[in-house]
Design a protein around this motif. Structure first.
Motif, PDB file in Angstrom:
ATOM      1  N   VAL A 259     -78.400 -23.422  17.834  1.00  0.00           N
ATOM      2  CA  VAL A 259     -78.407 -23.202  19.564  1.00  0.00           C
ATOM      3  C   VAL A 259     -78.033 -21.044  18.981  1.00  0.00           C
ATOM      4  O   VAL A 259     -76.764 -21.571  18.688  1.00  0.00           O
ATOM      5  CB  VAL A 259     -78.074 -23.859  19.877  1.00  0.00           C
ATOM      6  CG1 VAL A 259     -78.936 -23.019  21.543  1.00  0.00           C
ATOM      7  CG2 VAL A 259     -78.560 -24.809  20.577  1.00  0.00           C
TER       8      VAL A 259
ATOM      9  N   ARG B 150     -81.398 -15.690  27.038  1.00  0.00           N
ATOM     10  CA  ARG B 150     -79.747 -15.813  27.686  1.00  0.00           C
ATOM     11  C   ARG B 150     -79.576 -13.647  27.580  1.00  0.00           C
ATOM     12  O   ARG B 150     -78.406 -12.831  28.134  1.00  0.00           O
ATOM     13  CB  ARG B 150     -78.711 -16.309  27.183  1.00  0.00           C
ATOM     14  CG  ARG B 150     -78.900 -17.679  27.035  1.00  0.00           C
ATOM     15  CD  ARG B 150     -77.975 -18.639  26.747  1.00  0.00           C
ATOM     16  NE  ARG B 150     -77.605 -19.951  27.004  1.00  0.00           N
ATOM     17  CZ  ARG B 150     -77.236 -20.535  26.231  1.00  0.00           C
ATOM     18  NH1 ARG B 150     -76.147 -20.536  25.596  1.00  0.00           N
ATOM     19  NH2 ARG B 150     -77.490 -21.905  25.928  1.00  0.00           N
TER      20      ARG B 150
ATOM     21  N   SER C 160     -83.152 -22.162  26.723  1.00  0.00           N
ATOM     22  CA  SER C 160     -82.290 -21.733  28.433  1.00  0.00           C
ATOM     23  C   SER C 160     -83.763 -21.035  28.689  1.00  0.00           C
ATOM     24  O   SER C 160     -83.324 -20.465  29.308  1.00  0.00           O
ATOM     25  CB  SER C 160     -81.287 -21.075  27.992  1.00  0.00           C
ATOM     26  OG  SER C 160     -80.236 -21.173  27.156  1.00  0.00           O
TER      27      SER C 160
ATOM     28  N   LYS D  37     -83.507 -33.649  26.418  1.00  0.00           N
ATOM     29  CA  LYS D  37     -81.931 -32.885  25.765  1.00  0.00           C
ATOM     30  C   LYS D  37     -81.262 -33.428  26.425  1.00  0.00           C
ATOM     31  O   LYS D  37     -81.512 -33.757  27.968  1.00  0.00           O
ATOM     32  CB  LYS D  37     -82.079 -31.070  26.557  1.00  0.00           C
ATOM     33  CG  LYS D  37     -80.434 -30.547  26.163  1.00  0.00           C
ATOM     34  CD  LYS D  37     -81.124 -28.979  25.865  1.00  0.00           C
ATOM     35  CE  LYS D  37     -80.122 -28.017  26.269  1.00  0.00           C
ATOM     36  NZ  LYS D  37     -80.144 -27.177  25.232  1.00  0.00           N
TER      37      LYS D  37
ATOM     38  N   PHE E  78     -77.501 -31.991  28.102  1.00  0.00           N
ATOM     39  CA  PHE E  78     -76.822 -30.875  28.152  1.00  0.00           C
ATOM     40  C   PHE E  78     -75.369 -31.047  29.031  1.00  0.00           C
ATOM     41  O   PHE E  78     -76.626 -31.441  30.497  1.00  0.00           O
ATOM     42  CB  PHE E  78     -77.718 -29.510  27.643  1.00  0.00           C
ATOM     43  CG  PHE E  78     -76.791 -28.514  28.339  1.00  0.00           C
ATOM     44  CD1 PHE E  78     -75.854 -27.967  27.305  1.00  0.00           C
ATOM     45  CD2 PHE E  78     -76.754 -28.180  29.448  1.00  0.00           C
ATOM     46  CE1 PHE E  78     -75.064 -27.039  27.577  1.00  0.00           C
ATOM     47  CE2 PHE E  78     -75.841 -26.684  29.169  1.00  0.00           C
ATOM     48  CZ  PHE E  78     -75.339 -26.264  28.286  1.00  0.00           C
TER      49      PHE E  78
ATOM     50  N   THR F 192     -76.890 -31.619  23.164  1.00  0.00           N
ATOM     51  CA  THR F 192     -76.061 -30.547  23.005  1.00  0.00           C
ATOM     52  C   THR F 192     -74.870 -29.770  24.147  1.00  0.00           C
ATOM     53  O   THR F 192     -75.082 -30.408  24.835  1.00  0.00           O
ATOM     54  CB  THR F 192     -77.112 -29.416  22.831  1.00  0.00           C
ATOM     55  OG1 THR F 192     -77.261 -28.373  24.334  1.00  0.00           O
ATOM     56  CG2 THR F 192     -78.057 -28.856  21.894  1.00  0.00           C
ATOM     57  N   GLY F 193     -73.837 -29.244  23.593  1.00  0.00           N
ATOM     58  CA  GLY F 193     -72.628 -28.255  24.570  1.00  0.00           C
ATOM     59  C   GLY F 193     -71.771 -29.117  24.224  1.00  0.00           C
ATOM     60  O   GLY F 193     -71.323 -30.825  23.866  1.00  0.00           O
ATOM     61  N   GLY F 194     -70.868 -28.837  23.544  1.00  0.00           N
ATOM     62  CA  GLY F 194     -69.497 -29.365  22.481  1.00  0.00           C
ATOM     63  C   GLY F 194     -69.935 -30.016  21.496  1.00  0.00           C
ATOM     64  O   GLY F 194     -68.177 -30.365  20.804  1.00  0.00           O
ATOM     65  N   ILE F 195     -70.337 -29.592  20.846  1.00  0.00           N
ATOM     66  CA  ILE F 195     -70.663 -30.684  19.691  1.00  0.00           C
ATOM     67  C   ILE F 195     -70.313 -29.681  18.503  1.00  0.00           C
ATOM     68  O   ILE F 195     -70.770 -28.626  18.422  1.00  0.00           O
ATOM     69  CB  ILE F 195     -72.533 -30.795  19.827  1.00  0.00           C
ATOM     70  CG1 ILE F 195     -72.144 -32.375  20.507  1.00  0.00           C
ATOM     71  CG2 ILE F 195     -72.471 -32.114  17.712  1.00  0.00           C
ATOM     72  CD1 ILE F 195     -74.415 -32.700  20.191  1.00  0.00           C
TER      73      ILE F 195
ATOM     74  N   GLY G 120     -76.270 -26.910  18.797  1.00  0.00           N
ATOM     75  CA  GLY G 120     -75.187 -26.052  19.137  1.00  0.00           C
ATOM     76  C   GLY G 120     -75.270 -24.612  18.179  1.00  0.00           C
ATOM     77  O   GLY G 120     -76.044 -24.593  17.804  1.00  0.00           O
ATOM     78  N   SER G 121     -74.039 -23.572  18.849  1.00  0.00           N
ATOM     79  CA  SER G 121     -74.203 -22.955  18.885  1.00  0.00           C
ATOM     80  C   SER G 121     -73.304 -22.701  17.926  1.00  0.00           C
ATOM     81  O   SER G 121     -72.695 -21.601  17.162  1.00  0.00           O
ATOM     82  CB  SER G 121     -73.743 -22.012  19.448  1.00  0.00           C
ATOM     83  OG  SER G 121     -72.238 -22.471  20.107  1.00  0.00           O
ATOM     84  N   TRP G 122     -72.130 -23.708  17.271  1.00  0.00           N
ATOM     85  CA  TRP G 122     -70.974 -23.689  15.906  1.00  0.00           C
ATOM     86  C   TRP G 122     -71.346 -22.751  14.855  1.00  0.00           C
ATOM     87  O   TRP G 122     -70.078 -22.580  13.974  1.00  0.00           O
ATOM     88  CB  TRP G 122     -70.349 -24.853  16.025  1.00  0.00           C
ATOM     89  CG  TRP G 122     -71.026 -25.563  15.265  1.00  0.00           C
ATOM     90  CD1 TRP G 122     -70.370 -25.834  13.731  1.00  0.00           C
ATOM     91  CD2 TRP G 122     -71.809 -26.479  15.060  1.00  0.00           C
ATOM     92  NE1 TRP G 122     -71.327 -27.129  13.140  1.00  0.00           N
ATOM     93  CE2 TRP G 122     -72.478 -27.799  13.896  1.00  0.00           C
ATOM     94  CE3 TRP G 122     -72.015 -27.411  15.821  1.00  0.00           C
ATOM     95  CZ2 TRP G 122     -73.235 -28.074  14.043  1.00  0.00           C
ATOM     96  CZ3 TRP G 122     -73.693 -28.328  16.252  1.00  0.00           C
ATOM     97  CH2 TRP G 122     -73.375 -29.220  14.844  1.00  0.00           C
TER      98      TRP G 122
HETATM   99  C1  3PG Z   1     -77.100 -25.081  24.648  1.00  0.00           C
HETATM  100  O1  3PG Z   1     -77.592 -24.380  25.414  1.00  0.00           O
HETATM  101  O2  3PG Z   1     -77.981 -25.590  24.002  1.00  0.00           O
HETATM  102  C2  3PG Z   1     -75.788 -24.807  24.432  1.00  0.00           C
HETATM  103  O3  3PG Z   1     -75.129 -23.234  24.800  1.00  0.00           O
HETATM  104  C3  3PG Z   1     -75.176 -24.648  23.212  1.00  0.00           C
HETATM  105  O4  3PG Z   1     -74.121 -25.635  23.848  1.00  0.00           O
HETATM  106  P1  3PG Z   1     -72.554 -25.678  22.495  1.00  0.00           P
HETATM  107  O5  3PG Z   1     -72.189 -23.969  22.329  1.00  0.00           O
HETATM  108  O6  3PG Z   1     -71.529 -25.949  23.138  1.00  0.00           O
HETATM  109  O7  3PG Z   1     -73.244 -25.545  21.373  1.00  0.00           O
END
Ligand code: 3PG
Length: 205
Positions: free
Chosen positions: A15, A44, A68, A128, A130, A156-159, A178-180
């Motif tokens: 992401v 975004r 998004s 999804k 999230f 997604t989100g915190g992974i 994820g954004s990692w």
């Molecule tokens: C998303 O839109 O899926 C999240 O922003 C990704 O979450 P993360 O930044 O915690 O990986």
């Protein structure tokens, strides 16, 4: 094709938040060379739409999606830019109508059983989840699989590398995101070598 079929082969979808559209093509090429062939470009930033357009035209082997998505009007824009799928943290009636009209594969977001069932009624078997970690994480998804086995999730989100396998080991997880893999700070520095390392490790998950 629906999003469940389109994303069936994916396990990890980066992401990304792109500030500078010039970074889009080198980023997509880096991810592809590292073994990841899908990307969710979030709307975004002002550069998001142009980033999708450039990836779609210059990196045809990359499965590029728009993330998004919040407003119905964005659907036509991302489709025109070449997005092959769209992802939203949730859904609204207007959004669902818009993706259906545009025939754009869509992954709507759900966090509760009622949201999941409403989307299942509309045929969404991939949803999804999230923000995953603070919404119950892998334990929640494992629990919801018993009463709602028809739905698979894209959490997604915190992974990240430390908890990715908790999700990927679940039968009702198609892929994680994820954004990692391509953190905005590394992208701003154009540190594609570091992104390649994260992406290569993610492709092995
Ligand atoms: C998303 O839109 O899926 C999240 O922003 C990704 O979450 P993360 O930044 O915690 O990986």
């Amino acid at each position: 094709m629906n999003a469940a079929d389109l994303l069936a082969r994916q396990r990890v979808v980066p992401v990304v938040v792109i500030d500078n559209a010039d970074d889009a093509v080198p980023l997509a090429k880096t991810l592809l060379a590292s073994g990841l062939d899908a990307i969710e470009v979030t709307l975004r930033t002002g550069a998001g739409l142009e980033a999708i357009e450039r990836i779609a035209s210059e990196v045809p082997d990359m499965l590029v999606g728009a993330g998004s998505i919040r407003r119905a009007a964005q659907v036509a824009e991302v489709k025109a830019a070449g997005a092959l799928f769209a992802v939203s943290p949730g859904s609204s009636d207007a959004l669902l109508e818009s993706v259906a009209d545009a025939e754009l594969p869509f992954v709507p977001g759900a966090v509760t059983a009622s949201e999941t069932l409403k989307l299942l009624d509309l045929g969404y078997t991939l949803q999804k989840f999230f923000p995953a970690e603070i919404s119950g994480g892998a334990a929640y998804l494992k629990a919801i699989a018993a009463p709602i086995p028809e739905v698979s999730f894209m959490p997604t989100g915190g992974i990240g590398p430390d908890n990715a396998s908790d999700y990927l080991s679940l039968a009702n997880v198609t892929c994680i995101g994820g954004s990692w893999i391509a953190p905005p700070a590394l992208l701003r520095e154009k540190n594609f070598d570091a992104i390649a390392e994260f992406a290569t490790a993610a492709a092995k998950l």
